[in-house]
Design an enzyme around this catalytic site. Structure first.
Site, PDB file in Angstrom:
ATOM      1  N   GLY A 113      40.615  37.965  45.644  1.00  0.00           N
ATOM      2  CA  GLY A 113      40.136  38.865  46.675  1.00  0.00           C
ATOM      3  C   GLY A 113      39.708  40.239  46.224  1.00  0.00           C
ATOM      4  CB  CYS A 229      35.600  36.936  33.021  1.00  0.00           C
ATOM      5  SG  CYS A 229      36.620  35.583  33.620  1.00  0.00           S
TER       6      CYS A 229
END
Length: 300
Positions: A113, A229
């Site tokens: 989140g 990432c």
């Protein structure tokens, strides 16, 4: 070095200042936090932290972020939702997305989140953010952060991202894709030797499905940001090149001032469209944070 070589050394030819990269990989991550601008301003948060004896230095590409000089997770201010603990590099996808108040935005892979609540804050709690998270074990952290930070315009769904329903269209879509996460090697020592190539290829297959479905729910003229990432071109440039082949999409320039260097136009035996130079590859030693990849795509 050939892309078929195993381990993190396969990236030696594409990462600038390889020695600095390896040295940085062994250093702990600094502690970065993002101001929750729904509940206070960066100036107010900085003043409050300094009253508590905590040093806070702003991050130059996003002044809502601070680098602090000690752990802050146990602070009452954290539980009040005044800030979110988040690596500075994680601000870049949301800045690239540039959501506006009143828009309809989809965060396709939302847990835990951090980016969802960042999007909602930049939208000033106006409009709609659909935070999609299919993994049941990850949903509690998403719901907890949405509630703690006071985001009122977030709707949580649980569809597999690659099968997210079509028919409803969004002004902006973020795909922060599940990935091999080699850019997180500073906090995940097991990744300092690199992710298995088999895992990278399996994830790339899923990522191609995710980016295509994300584009299919984007309104004409809308903006899609794809980020990972990961360091592997198979999960980054190759996935975006797949979208450009399959859909009427083009790469858009990122907002000025974001960190990182240009995307690749070739890797091993694969050649990518020249416009992929507009993407950003971000390496840990260049910004003293984690690493990753960000690209902004628009429908034509």
């Amino acid at each position: 070095m050939s892309a078929r070589a195993a381990g993190i050394a396969r990236y030696q030819g594409i990462i600038p200042d390889w020695t600095a990269f390896l040295e940085t990989a062994l250093r702990p991550l600094p502690i970065d936090i993002r101001t929750n601008t729904l509940r206070n301003t960066p100036e107010e948060l900085c003043r409050r932290l300094r009253m508590l004896g905590i040093g806070a230095a702003p991050i130059d590409w996003d002044l809502a972020f601070f680098r602090v000089d000690r752990p802050v997770g146990a602070l009452f201010e954290h539980w009040l939702g005044l800030f979110y603990i988040q690596e500075a590099v994680q601000s870049v996808p949301v800045l690239a997305l540039d959501p506006k108040p009143g828009e309809r935005v989809l965060d396709l892979c939302a847990a835990p989140g951090g980016k969802t609540t960042h999007i909602a804050a930049r939208m000033e709690n106006r409009g709609l953010v659909v935070a999609n998270e299919p993994a049941g074990r990850r949903q509690p952290s998403l719901l907890s952060n949405v509630n703690r930070l006071g985001t009122l315009n977030v709707l949580v769904t649980e569809y597999p991202g690659e099968r997210f329903p079509t028919g409803a269209y969004f002004d902006r879509v973020l795909v922060d894709a599940p990935c091999s996460a080699e850019g997180t090697l500073r906090k995940e020592p097991s990744l300092r030797s690199g992710a298995p190539l088999g895992r990278i290829r399996r994830l790339a297959a899923l990522q191609r499905q995710l980016i295509t479905r994300a584009f299919d729910v984007l309104r004409p003229g809308g903006v899609l940001v794809y980020s990972t990432c990961a360091l592997a071109p198979e999960e980054n440039e190759s996935v975006v090149a797949h979208l450009l082949r399959e859909r009427s999409a083009r790469i858009d320039s990122l907002p000025a001032g974001l960190p990182g260097g240009p995307g690749l136009t070739e890797w091993d035996a694969e050649t990518f469209p020249s416009e992929l130079r507009e993407a950003r590859r971000i390496y840990p030693h260049e910004i003293d944070s984690g690493g990753g990849f960000v690209v902004r795509v628009v429908s034509t």
